[in-house]
Structure formats: structure tokens, C-alpha cells
Write a protein that holds these residues in place. Structure first.
Motif, PDB file in Angstrom:
ATOM      1  N   GLU A   1      33.620 -25.168 -80.921  1.00 10.92           N
ATOM      2  CA  GLU A   1      35.026 -25.290 -80.576  1.00 10.92           C
ATOM      3  C   GLU A   1      35.785 -24.056 -81.071  1.00 10.92           C
ATOM      4  OE1 GLU A   1      34.818 -26.595 -84.775  1.00 10.92           O
ATOM      5  OE2 GLU A   1      33.565 -26.858 -82.981  1.00 10.92           O
ATOM      6  N   PRO A   2      36.969 -23.754 -80.501  1.00 16.91           N
ATOM      7  CA  PRO A   2      37.766 -22.616 -80.983  1.00 16.91           C
ATOM      8  C   PRO A   2      38.136 -22.785 -82.454  1.00 16.91           C
ATOM      9  CG  PRO A   2      38.606 -23.430 -78.889  1.00 16.91           C
ATOM     10  CD  PRO A   2      37.601 -24.441 -79.356  1.00 16.91           C
ATOM     11  N   GLY A   3      38.223 -21.678 -83.146  1.00 17.65           N
ATOM     12  CA  GLY A   3      38.689 -21.719 -84.529  1.00 17.65           C
ATOM     13  C   GLY A   3      37.603 -21.961 -85.554  1.00 17.65           C
ATOM     14  N   SER A   4      36.359 -22.061 -85.136  1.00 18.85           N
ATOM     15  CA  SER A   4      35.265 -22.288 -86.087  1.00 18.85           C
ATOM     16  C   SER A   4      34.848 -20.955 -86.693  1.00 18.85           C
ATOM     17  CB  SER A   4      34.092 -22.992 -85.403  1.00 18.85           C
ATOM     18  OG  SER A   4      33.786 -22.388 -84.162  1.00 18.85           O
ATOM     19  N   VAL A   5      35.732 -20.403 -87.523  1.00 18.61           N
ATOM     20  CA  VAL A   5      35.573 -19.039 -88.050  1.00 18.61           C
ATOM     21  C   VAL A   5      34.302 -18.898 -88.876  1.00 18.61           C
ATOM     22  CG1 VAL A   5      36.646 -17.251 -89.468  1.00 18.61           C
ATOM     23  CG2 VAL A   5      38.069 -18.769 -88.072  1.00 18.61           C
ATOM     24  N   GLY A   6      33.925 -19.930 -89.609  1.00 17.47           N
ATOM     25  CA  GLY A   6      32.756 -19.862 -90.467  1.00 17.47           C
ATOM     26  C   GLY A   6      31.465 -19.612 -89.728  1.00 17.47           C
ATOM     27  N   LEU A   7      31.455 -19.860 -88.405  1.00 15.00           N
ATOM     28  CA  LEU A   7      30.237 -19.672 -87.621  1.00 15.00           C
ATOM     29  C   LEU A   7      30.153 -18.279 -87.010  1.00 15.00           C
ATOM     30  CD1 LEU A   7      30.053 -23.065 -85.692  1.00 15.00           C
ATOM     31  CD2 LEU A   7      29.138 -22.503 -87.944  1.00 15.00           C
ATOM     32  N   THR A   8      31.283 -17.683 -86.729  1.00 13.59           N
ATOM     33  CA  THR A   8      31.289 -16.415 -85.995  1.00 13.59           C
ATOM     34  C   THR A   8      30.681 -15.278 -86.802  1.00 13.59           C
ATOM     35  OG1 THR A   8      33.544 -15.944 -86.752  1.00 13.59           O
ATOM     36  CG2 THR A   8      33.300 -17.073 -84.641  1.00 13.59           C
ATOM     37  N   THR A   9      30.757 -15.356 -88.132  1.00 14.38           N
ATOM     38  CA  THR A   9      30.205 -14.283 -88.963  1.00 14.38           C
ATOM     39  C   THR A   9      28.684 -14.245 -88.917  1.00 14.38           C
ATOM     40  OG1 THR A   9      30.267 -15.758 -90.884  1.00 14.38           O
ATOM     41  CG2 THR A   9      32.157 -14.303 -90.549  1.00 14.38           C
ATOM     42  N   HIS A  10      28.063 -15.336 -88.460  1.00 14.33           N
ATOM     43  CA  HIS A  10      26.606 -15.418 -88.433  1.00 14.33           C
ATOM     44  C   HIS A  10      26.040 -15.367 -87.017  1.00 14.33           C
ATOM     45  CE1 HIS A  10      26.504 -16.199 -92.681  1.00 14.33           C
ATOM     46  NE2 HIS A  10      27.183 -17.311 -92.565  1.00 14.33           N
ATOM     47  N   SER A  11      26.842 -15.002 -86.039  1.00 19.18           N
ATOM     48  CA  SER A  11      26.358 -15.033 -84.659  1.00 19.18           C
ATOM     49  C   SER A  11      26.536 -13.677 -83.987  1.00 19.18           C
ATOM     50  CB  SER A  11      27.105 -16.099 -83.852  1.00 19.18           C
ATOM     51  OG  SER A  11      28.494 -15.835 -83.834  1.00 19.18           O
ATOM     52  N   GLY A  12      25.585 -13.329 -83.121  1.00 18.55           N
ATOM     53  CA  GLY A  12      25.750 -12.123 -82.326  1.00 18.55           C
ATOM     54  C   GLY A  12      26.822 -12.307 -81.279  1.00 18.55           C
ATOM     55  N   TRP A  13      26.828 -13.494 -80.656  1.00 18.09           N
ATOM     56  CA  TRP A  13      27.842 -13.829 -79.657  1.00 18.09           C
ATOM     57  C   TRP A  13      28.345 -15.243 -79.922  1.00 18.09           C
ATOM     58  CZ3 TRP A  13      22.918 -12.061 -78.129  1.00 18.09           C
ATOM     59  CH2 TRP A  13      22.877 -10.729 -77.704  1.00 18.09           C
ATOM     60  N   HIS A  14      29.636 -15.431 -79.716  1.00 25.55           N
ATOM     61  CA  HIS A  14      30.235 -16.760 -79.918  1.00 25.55           C
ATOM     62  C   HIS A  14      31.037 -17.135 -78.684  1.00 25.55           C
ATOM     63  CE1 HIS A  14      33.506 -19.475 -81.552  1.00 25.55           C
ATOM     64  NE2 HIS A  14      32.398 -20.137 -81.783  1.00 25.55           N
ATOM     65  N   LEU A  15      30.700 -18.272 -78.082  1.00 22.59           N
ATOM     66  CA  LEU A  15      31.450 -18.816 -76.953  1.00 22.59           C
ATOM     67  C   LEU A  15      32.058 -20.140 -77.384  1.00 22.59           C
ATOM     68  CD1 LEU A  15      28.888 -18.202 -74.050  1.00 22.59           C
ATOM     69  CD2 LEU A  15      30.802 -16.742 -74.742  1.00 22.59           C
ATOM     70  N   SER A  16      33.345 -20.311 -77.128  1.00 21.19           N
ATOM     71  CA  SER A  16      34.013 -21.529 -77.583  1.00 21.19           C
ATOM     72  C   SER A  16      34.525 -22.348 -76.409  1.00 21.19           C
ATOM     73  CB  SER A  16      35.162 -21.193 -78.536  1.00 21.19           C
ATOM     74  OG  SER A  16      36.134 -20.390 -77.890  1.00 21.19           O
ATOM     75  N   ALA A  17      34.487 -23.664 -76.597  1.00 21.71           N
ATOM     76  CA  ALA A  17      34.994 -24.616 -75.602  1.00 21.71           C
ATOM     77  C   ALA A  17      35.852 -25.643 -76.330  1.00 21.71           C
ATOM     78  CB  ALA A  17      33.837 -25.307 -74.882  1.00 21.71           C
ATOM     79  N   PRO A  18      37.119 -25.815 -75.925  1.00 20.87           N
ATOM     80  CA  PRO A  18      37.992 -26.767 -76.610  1.00 20.87           C
ATOM     81  C   PRO A  18      37.559 -28.208 -76.369  1.00 20.87           C
ATOM     82  CG  PRO A  18      39.087 -25.865 -74.674  1.00 20.87           C
ATOM     83  CD  PRO A  18      37.809 -25.101 -74.833  1.00 20.87           C
ATOM     84  N   LEU A  19      37.732 -29.038 -77.385  1.00 24.23           N
ATOM     85  CA  LEU A  19      37.330 -30.446 -77.317  1.00 24.23           C
ATOM     86  C   LEU A  19      38.517 -31.391 -77.343  1.00 24.23           C
ATOM     87  CD1 LEU A  19      34.416 -30.366 -79.961  1.00 24.23           C
ATOM     88  CD2 LEU A  19      34.289 -29.862 -77.512  1.00 24.23           C
ATOM     89  N   ASP A  20      39.732 -30.861 -77.197  1.00 26.99           N
ATOM     90  CA  ASP A  20      40.935 -31.671 -77.371  1.00 26.99           C
ATOM     91  C   ASP A  20      40.962 -32.863 -76.421  1.00 26.99           C
ATOM     92  OD1 ASP A  20      41.747 -29.877 -79.284  1.00 26.99           O
ATOM     93  OD2 ASP A  20      42.938 -28.689 -77.895  1.00 26.99           O
ATOM     94  N   SER A  21      41.477 -33.967 -76.934  1.00 30.99           N
ATOM     95  CA  SER A  21      41.526 -35.207 -76.159  1.00 30.99           C
ATOM     96  C   SER A  21      42.800 -35.952 -76.484  1.00 30.99           C
ATOM     97  CB  SER A  21      40.313 -36.073 -76.505  1.00 30.99           C
ATOM     98  OG  SER A  21      40.429 -37.363 -75.953  1.00 30.99           O
ATOM     99  N   VAL A  22      43.276 -36.779 -75.551  1.00 31.42           N
ATOM    100  CA  VAL A  22      44.479 -37.563 -75.792  1.00 31.42           C
ATOM    101  C   VAL A  22      44.142 -38.855 -76.525  1.00 31.42           C
ATOM    102  CG1 VAL A  22      45.669 -36.639 -73.783  1.00 31.42           C
ATOM    103  CG2 VAL A  22      44.316 -38.728 -73.553  1.00 31.42           C
ATOM    104  N   SER A  23      42.873 -39.160 -76.664  1.00 29.73           N
ATOM    105  CA  SER A  23      42.494 -40.402 -77.319  1.00 29.73           C
ATOM    106  C   SER A  23      41.625 -40.116 -78.534  1.00 29.73           C
ATOM    107  CB  SER A  23      41.777 -41.326 -76.323  1.00 29.73           C
ATOM    108  OG  SER A  23      40.681 -40.666 -75.740  1.00 29.73           O
ATOM    109  N   ALA A  24      40.871 -41.111 -78.982  1.00 30.71           N
ATOM    110  CA  ALA A  24      40.226 -41.018 -80.282  1.00 30.71           C
ATOM    111  C   ALA A  24      39.086 -40.017 -80.329  1.00 30.71           C
ATOM    112  CB  ALA A  24      39.699 -42.402 -80.681  1.00 30.71           C
ATOM    113  N   PHE A  25      38.356 -39.865 -79.238  1.00 30.42           N
ATOM    114  CA  PHE A  25      37.115 -39.111 -79.287  1.00 30.42           C
ATOM    115  C   PHE A  25      37.249 -37.761 -78.605  1.00 30.42           C
ATOM    116  CE2 PHE A  25      35.992 -43.613 -79.408  1.00 30.42           C
ATOM    117  CZ  PHE A  25      35.296 -43.657 -80.606  1.00 30.42           C
TER     118      PHE A  25
END
Length: 279
Positions: free
Chosen positions: A210-234
Motif C-alpha cells: 500500500e502507499p506510504g509503506s516507507v519501511g519497505l522501500t529501502t529494501h526493494s529495487g522497485w516498489h509498486l503501490s496500490a491503495p486499499l482504502d475502503s468505506v467499510s471495515a475491511f
């Protein structure tokens, strides 16, 4: 520490009639609560701002802002905030769901950069073997990516195998291979040391999260993010699956001749083995 909905249930009998009025509004509009300030909540529930303040102090919050920060933190961590939406009427939830899904897809497309995306596709085409890693909620996304890429090229593996650990599978992976780690939020603790280990060994590494996962980008050659936002619980994984579709199609177009031949060969085997329903 109890969450807001648990605190409301536990303290309901102690509320004044006005406080119960606010509490009922909160229960009916739980998914929207982060967007209201205390004055708006008071107006919408038909009570005074002082009543709202008393209610939240009774629930253990020093300030109304503290409650909103708690909900925001929980939502960003991926934790479901509600169990159901019995109060939703008509198609209100459907309309809001559609709007959020479209917003997620728009964000996905807008944040993709052509250069890095093309490099990822090249890595997926040229890697001697592809290893796709996914755990918990990321596993279905990883499995779908593997199944799509397997239509186009050989040597695509899904890790970990059911009930197994990773070390035995990782030990033989080398710089000529490529690893895709699907690591959406509420990740297992092993993800960061896993990425660090792969990076240290010089293995081409793609991370999907997901976007904003800064702790992962330092360990990756390439980072692709996909938002998981939802109007409900999950969390919603529609944009993650859309990203998988985009990657698989891009890999096919990059290796069109061999990819089409492989698809044709697979289709012949479907027929020979009578595996798929014929229409």
C-alpha cells in the motif's frame, strides 16, 4: 486497550439520554466518524458540543481529537473497525463503495511512473526464475499474480508452500532470478528481514504494498503501490488485483511471440486433459 465501539457498549447504561443520542449516531455512522469534528458530530446528532465532550471524556478520551487519531491509526494499520452496517439504507453503501473503488484505481494509475514500471516488467521477463512471495491477505494477490504470469512464461513459483517455512526455498535463489514480494499491511514480522536478506544477496526485488509503506522501500529495487482504502471495515484489494492484471498484460506484450505460443500450448493441454468447462 478497548476500541471505541467496545467502550460504547460497555458504558451504554451510564449515558444520559442526550449522550445515548450521540452514541446511537456514532454506531450508525461509524465508518464516517473520522471525517467529523466535534462541532459537526454535535450538530448531526442534535445535541450540544458540551454533550459530545462529556461523552468522550466518559469513554476515557482526554480530547475528541484523541478518538479520531485512534481510529485513523487503526484504519491505516488495516484493522477492521466495524462488524456490520445494519444502519445503511438503500444503495448508500453501494454508491460510497463505488466512489472509493474508483478513487483507488485513479490513485493507482496516477502514481505509476512509466520508467520504473517498464523496469519491473523487464525484470519479470528476463529473470531466469520468478519467485512470488505473499502471506496473510497478500497471499491471494500473490497467487493470482503467479497464475497470470505462468500463462506467459515458465519458472514462476509461489512461496511459501502451505504450512512450510521460507528458508529452504530461498537458499537457491540468485541474482539471475527475480523475487516479487506482495506485502500489504498487517504484514508478518518476517517481511522486513526477508527483504533485507534478499537485497544483501543482490537479488532483483519488486515489492507490492500500500502507499506510504516507507519501511519497505529501502529494501526493494522497485516498489509498486496500490491503495486499499475502503468505506467499510475491511481493506479493498481491487486496485491490487488491477495492478496484477496490468503487470501480467505488460509482461505478455513484452514477450508477445513466446507468450502467445505458450498460451496456445496451454489451451491445447486444457482440451487434451478435458480440464475446463466447454461452452
Amino acid at each position: 486497550m478497548k476500541q471505541l465501539d467496545e467502550r460504547l457498549r460497555a458504558s451504554w447504561a451510564l449515558f444520559s439520554p442526550q449522550e445515548q443520542r450521540v452514541a446511537s449516531f456514532i454506531v450508525d455512522h461509524f465508518d464516517d466518524l473520522i471525517s467529523y469534528n466535534s462541532a459537526e458530530l454535535a450538530r448531526l446528532s442534535g445535541v450540544s458540543k458540551a454533550t459530545v465532550s462529556r461523552l468522550f471524556k466518559r469513554l476515557g478520551y482526554e480530547r475528541y481529537k484523541d478518538m479520531r487519531e485512534e481510529l485513523r491509526t487503526l484504519r491505516q494499520s488495516g484493522m477492521p473497525l466495524t462488524e456490520n452496517r445494519d444502519a445503511v439504507q438503500g444503495n448508500t453503501l453501494l454508491a460510497r463503495h463505488y466512489k472509493q473503488e474508483m478513487a483507488n484505481l485513479t490513485q493507482l494509475v496516477n502514481q505509476l511512473e512509466a520508467g520504473p514500471f517498464a523496469e519491473v516488467v523487464t525484470a519479470l521477463v528476463t529473470g531466469k526464475r520468478l519467485f512470488i512471495i505473499g502471506m496473510r491477505n497478500s497471499w491471494p494477490v500473490a497467487m493470482h499474480l503467479r497464475q497470470q504470469l505462468l500463462q506467459v512464461r515458465s519458472g514462476v513459483h509461489l512461496l511459501p508452500q502451505p504450512g512450510q517455512t521460507l528458508a529452504e526455498e530461498l537458499v537457491d535463489i540468485g541474482p539471475e532470478d527475480c523475487v516479487v514480494t506482495v506485502a500489504f499491511r498487517r504484514r508478518t514480522r518476517i517481511i522486513k528481514p526477508l527483504l533485507a536478506s534478499l537485497q544483501q544477496r543482490g537479488i532483483p526485488l519488486v515489492v507490492l504494498s500500500e502507499p506510504g509503506s516507507v519501511g519497505l522501500t529501502t529494501h526493494s529495487g522497485w516498489h509498486l503501490s496500490a491503495p486499499l482504502d475502503s468505506v467499510s471495515a475491511f481493506d479493498s484489494y481491487s486496485s491490487a488485483m488491477s495492478l496484477v492484471n496490468l503487470l501480467a498484460n505488460a509482461v505478455l506484450h513484452e514477450s508477445l511471440t513466446s507468450g502467445r505460443q505458450r498460451i496456445h500450448n496451454i489451451a491445447e493441454l486444457y482440451t487434451e486433459l478435458d480440464e475446463l468447462e466447454q461452452r
